[in-house]
Structures are given as C-alpha cells and as structure tokens.
Design a protein around this motif. Structure first.
Motif, PDB file in Angstrom:
ATOM      1  N   SER A  88       0.626  44.158   1.594  1.00  0.00           N
ATOM      2  CA  SER A  88       0.384  43.859   0.200  1.00  0.00           C
ATOM      3  C   SER A  88       1.205  44.986  -0.592  1.00  0.00           C
ATOM      4  CB  SER A  88      -1.127  43.952  -0.228  1.00  0.00           C
ATOM      5  OG  SER A  88      -1.420  43.802  -1.637  1.00  0.00           O
ATOM      6  N   HIS A  89       0.948  46.272  -0.465  1.00  0.00           N
ATOM      7  CA  HIS A  89       1.624  47.323  -1.316  1.00  0.00           C
ATOM      8  C   HIS A  89       3.163  47.365  -0.980  1.00  0.00           C
ATOM      9  CE1 HIS A  89      -1.999  49.761  -2.468  1.00  0.00           C
ATOM     10  NE2 HIS A  89      -2.130  48.621  -2.859  1.00  0.00           N
ATOM     11  N   VAL A  90       3.512  47.169   0.139  1.00  0.00           N
ATOM     12  CA  VAL A  90       5.146  47.197   0.642  1.00  0.00           C
ATOM     13  C   VAL A  90       5.909  45.911  -0.301  1.00  0.00           C
ATOM     14  CG1 VAL A  90       6.916  46.449   2.200  1.00  0.00           C
ATOM     15  CG2 VAL A  90       5.002  48.357   2.669  1.00  0.00           C
ATOM     16  N   SER A  91       5.083  44.628  -0.199  1.00  0.00           N
ATOM     17  CA  SER A  91       5.622  43.729  -0.981  1.00  0.00           C
ATOM     18  C   SER A  91       5.792  43.705  -2.442  1.00  0.00           C
ATOM     19  CB  SER A  91       4.694  42.436  -0.389  1.00  0.00           C
ATOM     20  OG  SER A  91       3.492  42.302  -1.024  1.00  0.00           O
ATOM     21  N   MET A  92       4.715  44.410  -2.900  1.00  0.00           N
ATOM     22  CA  MET A  92       4.602  44.790  -4.345  1.00  0.00           C
ATOM     23  C   MET A  92       5.775  45.567  -4.700  1.00  0.00           C
ATOM     24  SD  MET A  92       1.918  46.843  -6.541  1.00  0.00           S
ATOM     25  CE  MET A  92       2.359  48.514  -5.848  1.00  0.00           C
ATOM     26  N   LEU A  93       5.975  46.700  -3.973  1.00  0.00           N
ATOM     27  CA  LEU A  93       7.005  47.707  -4.230  1.00  0.00           C
ATOM     28  C   LEU A  93       8.455  47.111  -4.190  1.00  0.00           C
ATOM     29  CD1 LEU A  93       5.484  50.921  -2.508  1.00  0.00           C
ATOM     30  CD2 LEU A  93       5.723  50.456  -4.906  1.00  0.00           C
ATOM     31  N   THR A  94       8.752  46.180  -2.920  1.00  0.00           N
ATOM     32  CA  THR A  94       9.965  45.632  -2.854  1.00  0.00           C
ATOM     33  C   THR A  94      10.406  44.805  -3.990  1.00  0.00           C
ATOM     34  OG1 THR A  94       9.002  44.080  -1.490  1.00  0.00           O
ATOM     35  CG2 THR A  94       9.984  45.934  -0.428  1.00  0.00           C
ATOM     36  N   SER A  95       9.301  44.042  -4.339  1.00  0.00           N
ATOM     37  CA  SER A  95       9.495  42.898  -5.584  1.00  0.00           C
ATOM     38  C   SER A  95       9.673  43.694  -6.798  1.00  0.00           C
ATOM     39  CB  SER A  95       8.063  42.219  -5.629  1.00  0.00           C
ATOM     40  OG  SER A  95       8.145  41.310  -7.025  1.00  0.00           O
ATOM     41  N   VAL A  96       8.773  44.823  -7.161  1.00  0.00           N
ATOM     42  CA  VAL A  96       9.091  45.710  -8.210  1.00  0.00           C
ATOM     43  C   VAL A  96      10.479  46.302  -8.403  1.00  0.00           C
ATOM     44  CG1 VAL A  96       8.269  47.967  -9.417  1.00  0.00           C
ATOM     45  CG2 VAL A  96       6.396  46.145  -8.690  1.00  0.00           C
ATOM     46  N   LEU A  97      10.903  46.876  -7.064  1.00  0.00           N
ATOM     47  CA  LEU A  97      12.087  47.408  -7.247  1.00  0.00           C
ATOM     48  C   LEU A  97      13.175  46.475  -7.607  1.00  0.00           C
ATOM     49  CD1 LEU A  97      13.426  50.188  -6.430  1.00  0.00           C
ATOM     50  CD2 LEU A  97      13.979  49.256  -4.041  1.00  0.00           C
ATOM     51  N   LYS A  98      13.384  45.317  -7.073  1.00  0.00           N
ATOM     52  CA  LYS A  98      14.152  44.341  -7.540  1.00  0.00           C
ATOM     53  C   LYS A  98      14.275  43.826  -8.965  1.00  0.00           C
ATOM     54  CE  LYS A  98      14.291  41.985  -3.103  1.00  0.00           C
ATOM     55  NZ  LYS A  98      14.174  40.507  -2.331  1.00  0.00           N
ATOM     56  N   ARG A  99      12.896  44.000  -9.794  1.00  0.00           N
ATOM     57  CA  ARG A  99      12.860  43.567 -11.039  1.00  0.00           C
ATOM     58  C   ARG A  99      12.834  44.696 -12.019  1.00  0.00           C
ATOM     59  NH1 ARG A  99       7.409  40.047 -10.775  1.00  0.00           N
ATOM     60  NH2 ARG A  99       7.758  39.831 -12.966  1.00  0.00           N
TER      61      ARG A  99
END
Length: 717
Positions: A88-99
């Motif tokens: 969950s946190h990895v997916s949040m961080l990868t999404s945040v990094l793109k945005r």
C-alpha cells in the motif's frame, strides 16, 4: 605485520592491497551478521516463510518432527498483513512521485532565467530518458520498508554495440568520385584496405573482404559501433545483499570504504575488457576458477530457493561470478582527498601468480566528489546507519496474532463441520457420513462430541488487530484518526522526496559532466518540444519535490478546486492569476497525465472556435437553424458572427430574405442569452455588473439584444 587500516591507505604506485581489501570485505560482512539475520527474518515475515510450510496451507507431520499442534491437517494459513501495508505504501509513493511538482532553485543569481528550463528538462530526464528509473525507485521503496534502509547507486551508463551496415558503391561514387575511381585499379588495394580500416574501424583483413564485395556485388556489409544509450542511471541496492558499509558507519559519505557486490556472467566480464579496460588475465582467471562457486554469495533468489522447501540445496547451478567493487575515500601524497574504485574477487588475492590480481583500479572521475550512493533510513532515532527498524520487525507481533486468530477460526469451523465421533472401545463404525446406516445395541452408543461454540469476539479481535497495525503505520481504516494518517503519510513522502532530491542532484552533476552539449526534449504535460543547452560546467541547482498527500483524496481535490475558483473570481482584481495554467494544474492533479490530452493551447482553442463558427454560419445560410451550446467560446464566436454580418452583401441579403433574418435574430438572441448567463454568475459573486475596459459602471449598459444591421455597428461584443 601490517594492519588492515595501514594496508588500505593510498599507494602512490597505484597498486592496491587486494589481500587487505578481501579481509576488510569479509570482516565487514561478518560484523553485520546480526543485522543480516534480522533482515532475513524480515524477509521471512513479510513473505510468510517458515519451516514446515506446505502448499495446501495445512500442518502435516514430518519425519522426526513429531505431531503438529493442534492436530495433523490443522490450518496453517499465510497472513499477509505486513506485505499488504508495504504494498500500500509503495503504491502510494510511486503514485506520488509521478504526480509531484519538481522545482529547480538556482544557487547563483545569474542562473534564475534557466531555472524553469532546467526543471522541465529534469522531469523529462527522469521520466523518459532514464527509462528504468520508476522500476528502481519502486525497488528502493520496498527496501526502505522491508529492510529499513534504501540505497540507490547513481552512475553514468554508456553502452556501445556492434551492428551491421550496408555500404553501397554507388553512394561512394556520388560522395567521393575519386575513391570510386581508385577502386577500379587493383593496384590500389593496399591503400584502399588501409583507408577502409581507418574509416570504418575494422581490421585490414575485414577491409580487404569489404573491398572484394564492393567490386563483385556493388554492396558490402560491415560491422560498425553504435551507441545504444549514453545517460545517467540509478540502481536500487539491497543493504543486506549487495552493498556493505562498516558496521560502525554513521555518515555513509564519510565512511573510509564501502563494498558493492555484483554478479556477472562470463560474457559480461569479457565485455568489460573492451568497454572498461579491465584486466584480461584477471577476467579469464576468475571465470576459470570461481564460476558457479557462489554458495555463500549475495543473490536474492537463493533465500526463497533454500528456505521455502525447508531443505538445503546445492547452489552450484549459479553460473555467475561474484565481483566486488571497493570504493575508498583516500588521501594522496599531496593531501588531496579522492574516491578510488578497485574491482576484485575475494578469492583472488595477492598470493596468486598474476601480476595484478585485480580487474581495475582507478580514481572515480565523478566531479561531485561523493560516493555514488544515496542512502536513507526509515527511522532516525540513532546516528548509526544500521540502527533502524523495518515494517516486518515492528509488525511481526500483530501479524502472528492475526494468523493465530485466522487459523483458530478455520479449525473451529472444521470441528463444527465434522466433530469428533465417540463410539464404544473397539467398535468403531466402518463408515460414517450422511445416510450411512450404523447398527447399535444401546441408544447413544455413537454420538458426536461437543463442538466449540461460535465465538463472535474472534471477528472483532481480527478487526482490532488490523486497526492497530494500520494506525501505527499510517494507513486509513475505520476508527483511525484521518489527520494522524495524513501526518504519517506526509512524513514518509517528505523522507522519500529528500532521498530523490539527492539522487537528482547527482544525476544533474553527471549530466553536466558527460551529457551532450545540446539535446531536444519534450516538455512533460505540454505539447512542446524544446532544445536544451547544458550550460557552463559547475552550474548548480537545488532540486526538491512538492506534493500534498491530501491530493490523494478525490473529495479534498474537489473542495480545493471549488475554493480556488471562488477566490480567483473574488480576489483576482488585476488578472494576475493565469487561469489556463491553473486549469491545467487542476486537471493534472485530478487526472494525472490527462492535462496534455484534454486541455488545448489557447491559440488552438481560438482557431477551433473560429472554424466552428464558420460552419455554423454556412448552416444558417443553408436554412438550418443552429442551436447554441451552454458551454462554449461565446464571445469569440460572437465576434466572428458580427464580422460576417457587417459585410454589405450579407446585410443586403438579410434585409431581403425574411426567413434568413429570423434565423439570424434567433441565433443572436441565443448567443447573447448565454453570455448574459455567464455575466449573471459573475455579478452574483462581485455584487455588480463587470465593467468593460474604457467604460464606467454607470455608462455600461446591458448587452445588445439584437444583431447590428448597419455597417457602423459594434466591432465586437
């Protein structure tokens, strides 16, 4: 006898002490034994690996292992609570990094003008040119939470490759007629072979064969060297398998040495001789003596292979060769500090017969002067690098408790479905099940034993365990304070952004040193291609990323957009807010990647409106009464319509054609009504009718309700 520390000092002759390096490497790994055992336990806890685990999620007796508890065939489920939180946190961080919004702040005042270009170029660099960067960041995020430490190796990557290319005699004749004439005379073969060998970087033998093919067929095929990629790159490194600092390290950049373990195939090692000038004798020696002998090596998949089956396996089928890069911060004889890199194998030291028992020893050429490794700890409660905890280490208790509750619920259900059977001693029924006839002498001889009663508290307990774990790690769930979750998520995002900022700083430094002088790139999120000049050497910028985790909540985004719209309408009296850019930012945050697809540049939108209005006029003249859309470029289209009406021949035709005049008046009223609706909305916010430039509020009358019929009418609305 010379100590390891003395042996690892700078040697003016450029001869590293490989024996001392090998001892330091083995000592470093040995000192990290406790840390590596904890990381092994973290791995097993996250991926739910334990002795005796079976594929059917049941406990079974093993030879010499005794009877399992509570019985053979009892539940033995995997409980992926920790893995769920990490994912969950990895997916949040990868999404945040793109945005995230990348900002480049110049260090020197004269670099201010280039700041916006630099930050657009770096966005393109990280998202397009460095094609594997998202994958490596994802691996690093997994390491941060599973192991407690995230490490990224930042380096310049260049790869050349041989490809075949055809050489046509006719092209040679067109470009260099004199050369084509020389080829007619075989007496020039020696000169031509030498010329072709120099021109195409091939041997004279290959050049001679090429010359024969050109004479015979008019076409020759030659191998040429082409650059596959030449760019900065990053690679995520596991702190317990690939890279090792001394156990007492506090600041990784100040450590005297660090070891990087890499596994190469024999072909990759031989390629290093040509591309990186490695010692060919060393390469052939390690291939011959160490290939396939990595039983104690740092290969991630070894863990799963030898632990999941609960048996020891022979790992000699690993055909790679373990190669160690030793990075040392040394002081030369002039007192100048530098980072030196030595490539060696721990089993090939100074005692071997070869003159130089290393692959390469060189001063690291990177101008930034740091180790090319960016390190971030999950927790900062200690100065020491290796004193940090991980998600599996913290959440192990909750996961074990949840597993016990889940296994107990399944075992209870099993007992309810088929309770134990009580029967007279020595007279067990031959068959038992629905519809089976069992003879008896005394009523009650055969009966089911009492089964455990349903325990509703087990469900509540499982929910409480999940809630406690999610609350601790900062994940939204029922009963958890959303503000606390937001704070923890923002702290994690800020920690990761700090890591990425340091990565970008080294990436920019490497591009300044090795990148091409000019490069064309596409501005991310905009249909615009720009040329980028890398500027003067040493040009410095501070990079940082901005993101508010509140933007992960779609409800918060909607509320913020409404608030911004109201503030712009009420407060932006001088029009300082660029509403087009604001709209682009809103769309990009709401639907990442969509702004480029749904928002048109202003010039494109105006041209489209003009073309649409011309089509509307053609339909109106042809007798088709058009209808005006509520959301449209009303003012632009009205100006086009009025300019058409002011033409003398059109005015005469409208006066003579009553049906056309009716359609024109109806269309004009519809368009004016929509404009008035837009103004009413603005009046509702401002409390008065908006004043046009060059007119006072009192002089400004209501909008015209009918079309101008004379050439002296309004130029535009």
């Amino acid at each position: 006898m010379e100590s390891i520390d003395e042996a690892l000092e700078f040697d003016p002759k450029g001869n590293p002490d490989i024996t001392a390096l090998a001892e330091a490497y083995q000592e470093t790994r040995s000192d990290l034994g406790e840390f590596m055992e904890q990381r092994q336990d973290d791995y097993d806890q996250r991926f739910q690996i334990w002795p005796g685990k079976t594929s059917d999620n049941r406990k079974h007796s093993r030879a010499g292992g005794g009877e399992p508890f509570p019985w053979d065939g009892a539940s033995d489920l995997s409980c992926n609570l920790i893995d769920d939180v990490i994912r969950s946190h990895v997916s949040m961080l990868t999404s945040v990094l793109k945005r995230a919004n990348l900002v480049a702040t110049p260090v020197e005042s004269e670099d201010v003008a280039r700041a916006s270009v630099i930050q657009n170029f770096m966005k393109w660099m990280l998202q397009v040119k460095m094609e594997n960067v998202q994958r490596e960041y994802e691996r690093g995020f997994n390491h941060l939470m599973e192991k407690g430490i995230m490490v990224h190796y930042v380096y310049w990557e260049q790869r050349d490759q041989k490809v075949l290319e055809k050489v046509d005699l006719r092209q040679i004749a067109q470009q260099i007629p004199e050369l084509a004439e020389m080829m007619l005379d075989e007496a020039n073969d020696a000169v031509l072979s030498e010329l072709f060998a120099a021109q195409y970087e091939v041997s004279e033998k290959k050049a001679g064969a090429m010359l024969k093919d050109l004479r015979k067929d008019g076409v020759a095929t030659i191998p040429i060297t082409t650059t596959v990629y030449n760019r900065p790159a990053i690679k995520a490194l596991a702190c317990d398998e690939e890279i090792y600092w001394p156990s007492w390290t506090m600041d990784p950049q100040e450590a005297p040495y660090v070891f990087l373990a890499v596994h190469y195939t024999a072909e990759q090692l031989r390629a290093k001789v040509a591309t990186d000038e490695w010692n060919e004798d060393w390469v052939e020696h390690v291939i011959e003596t160490t290939k396939g002998k990595n039983t104690g090596a740092e290969v991630n998949y070894n863990r799963e292979r030898h632990r999941s089956g609960n048996i020891d396996r022979d790992l000699s089928d690993d055909e790679t060769i373990r190669t160690i890069y030793a990075f040392q911060r040394l002081m030369d004889e002039d007192g100048v500090s530098g980072i030196y890199c030595t490539v060696f194998h721990p089993d090939v030291t100074d005692g071997h017969e070869m003159k130089n028992p290393w692959a390469k020893h060189t001063l690291l050429p990177y101008r930034h002067g740091d180790y090319p490794f960016i390190v971030t700890k999950l927790e900062e409660w200690s100065k020491r690098l290796y004193e940090t905890r991980s998600y599996p280490q913290v959440g192990k208790g909750w996961e074990q408790q949840l597993k016990a509750e889940m296994d107990a619920a399944i075992d209870r259900l099993s007992l309810s479905t088929l309770p134990p059977l009580e029967h007279p001693v020595g007279r067990a029924p031959s068959k038992w099940g629905p519809g089976v006839k069992v003879p008896y002498r005394t009523p009650g001889e055969y009966r089911y034993a009492d089964v455990p009663r349903y325990d509703g508290s087990s469900v509540e307990m499982r929910e409480n365990i999940r809630r406690m774990a999610f609350e601790y790690f900062g994940r939204n769930t029922t009963g958890v304070d959303p503000q606390d979750v937001t704070n923890k998520q923002q702290a994690l995002v800020d920690k990761v952004f700090g890591h990425v900022r340091e990565v970008m700083d080294q990436v920019w430094s490497l591009y300044q040193q090795y990148g091409s002088d000019s490069e064309y790139f596409r501005v991310i999120g905009v249909n615009d291609v720009q040329r980028f000049d890398k500027g003067a050497a040493g040009e410095r910028y501070d990079f940082y990323l901005q993101f508010d985790v509140g933007l992960l909540d779609s409800g918060q985004i909607v509320e913020r957009v409404k608030a911004i719209s109201e503030m712009v309408g009420a407060l932006d009296k001088n029009g300082v807010v660029d509403t087009e850019k604001l709209l682009s930012m809103v769309v990009e945050q709401t639907l990442p990647g969509a702004a480029d697809k749904v928002i048109q540049p202003r010039e494109t939108a105006i041209n489209k409106a003009v073309e649409e209005e011309r089509s509307t006029i053609a339909e109106l003249v042809a007798g088709v009464p058009p209808n005006v859309r509520p959301n449209d470029a009303h003012e632009t289209k009205l100006q086009v319509f009025q300019q058409w009406m002011q033409q003398p021949d059109i005015q005469m035709r409208i006066q003579e054609d009553e049906a056309l005049r009716a359609r024109v008046e109806n269309y004009f009223q519809q368009r004016n009504f929509q404009i008035q609706q837009q103004q009413n909305a603005q009046i509702g916010r401002q409390g008065a009718q908006p004043t046009q430039f060059g007119a006072t509020g009192a002089a400004q009358g209501p909008p015209a309700q009918g079309p101008p019929t004379q050439a002296s009418g309004q130029e535009g609305y």
